[in-house]
Design a protein around this motif. Structure first.
Motif, short mmCIF file in Angstrom:
data_model
loop_
_atom_site.label_atom_id
_atom_site.label_comp_id
_atom_site.label_asym_id
_atom_site.label_seq_id
_atom_site.Cartn_x
_atom_site.Cartn_y
_atom_site.Cartn_z
N ILE A 20 9.66 4.16 17.70
CA ILE A 20 8.76 5.26 18.05
C ILE A 20 7.76 5.52 16.93
N ARG A 21 8.20 5.47 15.70
CA ARG A 21 7.30 5.67 14.55
C ARG A 21 6.24 4.59 14.51
N ARG A 22 6.65 3.33 14.73
CA ARG A 22 5.69 2.23 14.71
C ARG A 22 4.67 2.36 15.86
N LYS A 23 5.15 2.77 17.03
CA LYS A 23 4.23 2.97 18.15
C LYS A 23 3.23 4.08 17.83
N MET A 24 3.67 5.14 17.21
CA MET A 24 2.77 6.24 16.87
C MET A 24 1.76 5.82 15.82
N VAL A 25 2.19 5.02 14.84
CA VAL A 25 1.25 4.53 13.83
C VAL A 25 0.22 3.62 14.49
N LEU A 26 0.65 2.75 15.41
CA LEU A 26 -0.27 1.87 16.11
C LEU A 26 -1.26 2.69 16.95
N GLN A 28 -2.22 5.72 16.42
CA GLN A 28 -3.14 6.40 15.51
C GLN A 28 -4.21 5.43 15.01
N LEU A 29 -3.84 4.19 14.71
CA LEU A 29 -4.82 3.20 14.26
C LEU A 29 -5.82 2.86 15.39
N VAL A 30 -5.31 2.70 16.61
CA VAL A 30 -6.19 2.37 17.73
C VAL A 30 -7.17 3.52 18.00
N SER A 31 -6.67 4.75 18.05
CA SER A 31 -7.58 5.87 18.32
C SER A 31 -8.56 6.08 17.18
N GLY A 32 -8.14 5.84 15.96
CA GLY A 32 -9.08 5.92 14.83
C GLY A 32 -10.16 4.86 14.93
#
Length: 128
Positions: A20-26, A28-32
């Motif tokens: 879940i943490r990795r999905k959230m980091v991904l 965040q990177l995509v939306s950024g």
């Protein structure tokens, strides 16, 4: 008593929470990245619009399909029919509407400045 200069080590997350943490980091990177691309598109549009401005001011006033030279009035003569009684006048772009009476009939005459002549002769009839 614990020593103040020793940092606490975080416990490793269980595998489900790590995914879940990795999905959230991904996410965040995509939306950024999307936000960055949108910002660059807006910036490019602003630069394009600023670079398309004319350097010198236009020397003639443009109204519709004709232009009037700066500092000179436009001279035209609207030849209305003999006996036409003007009740009101209206201007829209390069056209002037004369509303009035001609031999007891209500008429609307449209004079076009670009053409220099009457372009429409409308009889206004009110049904009884």
């Amino acid at each position: 008593m614990p020593q103040p200069d020793v940092e606490e080590q975080e416990e490793p997350l269980d595998p489900a929470m790590e995914r879940i943490r990795r999905k959230m980091v991904l996410l965040q990177l995509v939306s950024g990245g999307i936000l960055f691309v949108c910002f660059m598109a807006v910036l490019a549009a602003v630069v394009y619009k600023v670079s398309q401005r004319p350097d010198a001011p236009v020397q003639s006033a443009s109204t519709g399909s004709f232009s009037v030279p700066a500092g000179q009035p436009l001279a035209a003569t609207a030849e209305l029919p003999a006996g036409f009684s003007v009740q009101s006048v209206s201007l829209s772009g390069s056209q002037i509407l004369f509303y009035g009476l001609l031999d007891g009939d209500r008429k609307a005459l449209v004079f076009d400045l670009a053409a220099g002549r009457i372009v429409a002769d409308v009889t206004v009839a009110i049904p009884q």
